[in-house]
Design a protein around this motif. Structure first.
Motif, PDB file in Angstrom:
ATOM      1  N   SER A   2      10.837   5.016   8.344  1.00 30.87           N
ATOM      2  CA  SER A   2      12.256   4.279   8.020  1.00 30.87           C
ATOM      3  C   SER A   2      11.875   3.082   7.137  1.00 30.87           C
ATOM      4  CB  SER A   2      13.034   3.839   9.134  1.00 30.87           C
ATOM      5  OG  SER A   2      12.486   2.974   9.893  1.00 30.87           O
ATOM      6  N   LYS A   3      12.646   2.811   6.274  1.00 30.44           N
ATOM      7  CA  LYS A   3      12.191   1.732   5.340  1.00 30.44           C
ATOM      8  C   LYS A   3      12.776   0.380   5.876  1.00 30.44           C
ATOM      9  CE  LYS A   3      12.279   4.489   1.042  1.00 30.44           C
ATOM     10  NZ  LYS A   3      12.645   4.558  -0.375  1.00 30.44           N
ATOM     11  N   THR A   4      11.928  -0.632   5.636  1.00 30.54           N
ATOM     12  CA  THR A   4      12.489  -1.905   6.098  1.00 30.54           C
ATOM     13  C   THR A   4      12.713  -2.745   4.746  1.00 30.54           C
ATOM     14  OG1 THR A   4      10.161  -3.032   6.260  1.00 30.54           O
ATOM     15  CG2 THR A   4      11.078  -1.827   8.380  1.00 30.54           C
ATOM     16  N   ALA A   5      13.641  -3.731   4.943  1.00 25.97           N
ATOM     17  CA  ALA A   5      13.598  -4.953   3.927  1.00 25.97           C
ATOM     18  C   ALA A   5      12.141  -5.311   3.236  1.00 25.97           C
ATOM     19  CB  ALA A   5      14.426  -5.970   4.191  1.00 25.97           C
ATOM     20  N   LYS A   6      11.501  -5.599   4.179  1.00 25.50           N
ATOM     21  CA  LYS A   6      10.089  -6.216   3.530  1.00 25.50           C
ATOM     22  C   LYS A   6       9.147  -5.045   3.182  1.00 25.50           C
ATOM     23  CE  LYS A   6       6.229  -8.808   5.578  1.00 25.50           C
ATOM     24  NZ  LYS A   6       5.413  -9.296   6.634  1.00 25.50           N
ATOM     25  N   SER A   7       9.167  -3.853   3.449  1.00 25.40           N
ATOM     26  CA  SER A   7       8.447  -2.881   2.877  1.00 25.40           C
ATOM     27  C   SER A   7       9.202  -2.361   1.493  1.00 25.40           C
ATOM     28  CB  SER A   7       8.456  -1.512   3.782  1.00 25.40           C
ATOM     29  OG  SER A   7       9.683  -0.906   3.909  1.00 25.40           O
ATOM     30  N   VAL A   8      10.446  -2.453   1.495  1.00 26.28           N
ATOM     31  CA  VAL A   8      11.019  -1.883   0.126  1.00 26.28           C
ATOM     32  C   VAL A   8      10.586  -3.298  -0.815  1.00 26.28           C
ATOM     33  CG1 VAL A   8      13.275  -1.953  -1.100  1.00 26.28           C
ATOM     34  CG2 VAL A   8      12.981  -0.627   1.066  1.00 26.28           C
ATOM     35  N   TRP A   9      11.028  -4.622  -0.565  1.00 27.19           N
ATOM     36  CA  TRP A   9      10.636  -5.365  -1.341  1.00 27.19           C
ATOM     37  C   TRP A   9       9.143  -5.671  -1.567  1.00 27.19           C
ATOM     38  CZ3 TRP A   9      12.744  -8.254  -4.903  1.00 27.19           C
ATOM     39  CH2 TRP A   9      12.209  -9.165  -5.296  1.00 27.19           C
ATOM     40  N   ASN A  10       8.133  -5.222  -0.816  1.00 27.63           N
ATOM     41  CA  ASN A  10       6.822  -5.138  -1.315  1.00 27.63           C
ATOM     42  C   ASN A  10       6.552  -4.202  -2.426  1.00 27.63           C
ATOM     43  OD1 ASN A  10       5.884  -7.381   0.500  1.00 27.63           O
ATOM     44  ND2 ASN A  10       5.344  -6.357   1.949  1.00 27.63           N
ATOM     45  N   ASN A  11       7.031  -3.153  -2.047  1.00 29.57           N
ATOM     46  CA  ASN A  11       6.966  -1.929  -2.963  1.00 29.57           C
ATOM     47  C   ASN A  11       7.631  -2.468  -4.374  1.00 29.57           C
ATOM     48  OD1 ASN A  11       5.535  -0.170  -1.472  1.00 29.57           O
ATOM     49  ND2 ASN A  11       7.378   0.705  -0.824  1.00 29.57           N
ATOM     50  N   CYS A  12       8.665  -3.209  -4.331  1.00 25.81           N
ATOM     51  CA  CYS A  12       9.047  -3.663  -5.595  1.00 25.81           C
ATOM     52  C   CYS A  12       8.286  -4.713  -6.239  1.00 25.81           C
ATOM     53  CB  CYS A  12      10.568  -4.573  -5.332  1.00 25.81           C
ATOM     54  SG  CYS A  12      11.880  -3.319  -4.972  1.00 25.81           S
ATOM     55  N   LEU A  13       7.826  -5.650  -5.491  1.00 23.19           N
ATOM     56  CA  LEU A  13       6.708  -6.678  -6.144  1.00 23.19           C
ATOM     57  C   LEU A  13       5.375  -5.996  -6.875  1.00 23.19           C
ATOM     58  CD1 LEU A  13       6.914  -9.402  -3.221  1.00 23.19           C
ATOM     59  CD2 LEU A  13       7.831  -9.499  -5.451  1.00 23.19           C
ATOM     60  N   LEU A  14       4.968  -4.875  -6.074  1.00 26.38           N
ATOM     61  CA  LEU A  14       3.803  -4.183  -6.753  1.00 26.38           C
ATOM     62  C   LEU A  14       4.177  -3.603  -8.139  1.00 26.38           C
ATOM     63  CD1 LEU A  14       2.488  -2.022  -3.600  1.00 26.38           C
ATOM     64  CD2 LEU A  14       1.316  -3.905  -4.874  1.00 26.38           C
ATOM     65  N   PHE A  15       5.326  -3.101  -8.303  1.00 31.26           N
ATOM     66  CA  PHE A  15       5.859  -2.691  -9.633  1.00 31.26           C
ATOM     67  C   PHE A  15       6.071  -3.967 -10.696  1.00 31.26           C
ATOM     68  CE2 PHE A  15       9.338  -1.955 -12.388  1.00 31.26           C
ATOM     69  CZ  PHE A  15       8.841  -0.779 -13.286  1.00 31.26           C
ATOM     70  N   ILE A  16       6.821  -5.072 -10.271  1.00 29.72           N
ATOM     71  CA  ILE A  16       7.023  -6.369 -10.921  1.00 29.72           C
ATOM     72  C   ILE A  16       5.815  -6.880 -11.418  1.00 29.72           C
ATOM     73  CG2 ILE A  16       8.096  -8.384 -10.785  1.00 29.72           C
ATOM     74  CD1 ILE A  16      10.278  -7.327  -8.929  1.00 29.72           C
ATOM     75  N   LYS A  17       4.941  -6.887 -10.577  1.00 28.46           N
ATOM     76  CA  LYS A  17       3.662  -7.655 -10.603  1.00 28.46           C
ATOM     77  C   LYS A  17       2.822  -6.844 -11.773  1.00 28.46           C
ATOM     78  CE  LYS A  17      -0.380  -9.763  -8.161  1.00 28.46           C
ATOM     79  NZ  LYS A  17      -0.718  -9.841  -6.897  1.00 28.46           N
ATOM     80  N   ASP A  18       2.949  -5.547 -11.947  1.00 28.70           N
ATOM     81  CA  ASP A  18       2.298  -4.986 -12.982  1.00 28.70           C
ATOM     82  C   ASP A  18       2.858  -5.057 -14.346  1.00 28.70           C
ATOM     83  OD1 ASP A  18       0.338  -3.866 -11.465  1.00 28.70           O
ATOM     84  OD2 ASP A  18       1.344  -2.006 -11.094  1.00 28.70           O
ATOM     85  N   ASN A  19       4.057  -5.633 -14.406  1.00 30.34           N
ATOM     86  CA  ASN A  19       5.063  -5.546 -15.435  1.00 30.34           C
ATOM     87  C   ASN A  19       5.368  -6.915 -16.072  1.00 30.34           C
ATOM     88  OD1 ASN A  19       5.788  -2.686 -16.302  1.00 30.34           O
ATOM     89  ND2 ASN A  19       5.774  -2.781 -14.062  1.00 30.34           N
ATOM     90  N   ILE A  20       4.837  -7.934 -15.564  1.00 35.19           N
ATOM     91  CA  ILE A  20       4.902  -9.123 -16.033  1.00 35.19           C
ATOM     92  C   ILE A  20       4.000 -10.030 -16.050  1.00 35.19           C
ATOM     93  CG2 ILE A  20       7.449  -9.370 -15.319  1.00 35.19           C
ATOM     94  CD1 ILE A  20       6.571 -11.367 -13.293  1.00 35.19           C
TER      95      ILE A  20
END
Length: 475
Positions: A2-20
């Motif tokens: 099951s997804k948690t707020a922290k795991s979802v946000w950490n995955n978002c951050l990995l994507f964002i970090k690669d693009n800015i």
């Protein structure tokens, strides 16, 4: 799984970090905390409404893409923003992507401007007798964002300054209060904001003035019975920049007139920028109603620059002056002068001058001589750790006892003395002093300082404690 707020946000951050850019990521995404995940809605907590507005304006697309990748097309993002700094509203403010920008409506005092229909507007910046209401900005064009180098120590303040310059009066950080110790660039940043606004909005009336000059003008206006004209002059300014606002301390008349001017400007969507050597919570003899207004917007601190930033500042200074200097000498100066930008630049100027006047080559040995003299002539700041050690040794206890929660009278008094001397001998904020001396809050430190003052004047033995410790710390 099951997804948690922290795991979802950490995955978002990995994507964002690669693009800015790394610097943008560090500034705008590292401070965010994932709070909860409910029905495909991710709630994130940001430090201020300033962050919310900046994310919505600059990063809404990448946030939506990142979140959609994790939670699908029905994903929603909810911002939770602590509003302690604005209008006394303690409720968190929430906004969902992709809804349009909405501004929270908050109650505020209404200050009706004075009427002045008959008399001509008097400009306190012009020579008496010359009919002229043109307002010169009093800005120094040499102070720009381009030569205000960004580092961890000033990133928030510089970013806030850029945001204000892009949309003066149109952000939640009004007023913008820039505070920090001397020589860290408060005046430079204040001018840079004004210069940038004048460049982007030539039609706007921008005015820079020191609080000391503002006070002198007000005294002159009272002498000449022109108080209302003085107020009206300042009420027509679009962007008012007041340097060293702590100078208003204890000047009740000037504080009162500034209160009326501030209210009028704020209610009419005009921008106010202030600088101070203290955070609002540490300003003394400033009226509470004025302090509360200083906290309405964003208070951004300029801290001592780290080693990398100091090196960049020195290299930038040398580049602007057309001087080439070996990296080992630049590194040596940056390692040994840590207090502020002004002293750093002063040392490099002294080094160039010595080399030029005495026809000596710039060497590491010459740099050592200059830095040694410079550091010797600069008053060294006593650290809070050192103060705690001196006070503990004086009362024959260890530092852990001094910091402990015990309420034994002699330990409490030692702790209060440590706080008193930390405030007297360092530039640290009350909150910083409290956190370093037993994790107390700023109110405890303020109470300690008042208690020491009172006991010093009523208790001979206690007065001797103060005198003895003062001598030890002054050596």
């Amino acid at each position: 799984m099951s997804k948690t707020a922290k795991s979802v946000w950490n995955n978002c951050l990995l994507f964002i970090k690669d693009n800015i850019q790394p610097q943008a990521y560090k500034t705008w995404f590292e401070p965010i905390v994932a709070v909860k995940l409910t029905d495909n809605a991710l709630s994130i907590q940001v430090p201020s409404k300033f962050f919310y507005e900046w994310l919505e304006e600059h990063y809404v697309k990448i946030l939506k893409v990142a979140l959609t990748k994790e939670l699908g097309e029905t994903a929603k993002l909810v911002y939770i923003i602590k509003m302690e700094n604005t209008y006394g509203n303690k409720q968190p403010f929430t906004e969902k992507i992709p809804s349009s920008h909405r501004t929270a409506v908050k109650s505020q005092d209404v200050d009706i401007p004075l009427n002045n229909k008959s008399r001509e507007l008097k400009n306190p910046f012009i020579i008496p007798g010359i009919r002229n209401v043109k307002i010169e900005s009093q800005l120094n064009p040499n102070y720009s964002f381009e030569n205000f180098l960004e580092g961890d120590s000033n990133r928030l303040a510089r970013s806030a300054g850029l945001a204000v310059a892009a949309k003066p009066g149109g952000t939640s950080f009004n007023p913008l209060l820039i505070f920090g110790n001397v020589g860290l660039g408060k005046t430079h940043l204040a001018h840079a904001i004004g210069v940038d606004i004048k460049d982007k909005y030539p039609e706007k009336t921008v005015l820079y003035i020191s609080a000391e000059k503002f006070t002198q003008q007000y005294i002159e206006a009272v002498k000449k019975n022109n108080r209302n004209d003085f107020i009206h002059f300042y009420q027509i300014i679009d962007v008012l920049i007041i340097d060293d606002v702590q100078f208003l301390s204890g000047k009740s008349g000037t504080q009162d007139v500034f209160f009326h001017i501030f209210n009028h400007l704020h209610q009419n969507g005009k921008q106010v920028v202030l600088t101070s050597d203290k955070a609002p919570v540490d300003m003394q003899d400033i009226e509470q109603r004025l302090l509360s207004r200083f906290k309405w917007g964003l208070s951004a601190e300029l801290q001592n620059p780290d080693f990398e930033t100091r090196v960049s500042i020195l290299k930038n200074k040398l580049y602007r002056d057309g001087v080439i200097m070996p990296d080992e000498i630049i590194d040596y100066i940056a390692k040994n002068i840590k207090s502020n930008v002004r002293e750093l630049e002063g040392a490099i100027i002294s080094l160039i001058a010595q080399s030029s006047f005495n026809k000596k080559e710039v060497t590491l040995d010459l740099a050592r001589v200059i830095v040694e003299k410079f550091v010797k002539n600069t008053k060294r700041e006593v650290s809070i750790d050192y103060i705690q050690k001196v006070v503990s040794d004086y009362f024959q206890m260890d530092v852990e006892t001094l910091q402990s929660k015990t309420r034994k009278r002699h330990i409490v008094q030692a702790r209060q003395l440590a706080m008193f001397f930390a405030k007297k001998f360092t530039k640290a904020s009350l909150a910083s002093i409290g956190s370093q001396i037993g994790k107390r809050d700023h109110a405890t430190v303020l109470h300690a300082c008042k208690t020491v003052d009172n006991l010093s004047s009523t208790d001979k033995q206690f007065k001797k404690y103060v005198e003895d410790i003062t001598k030890k710390l002054s050596v």
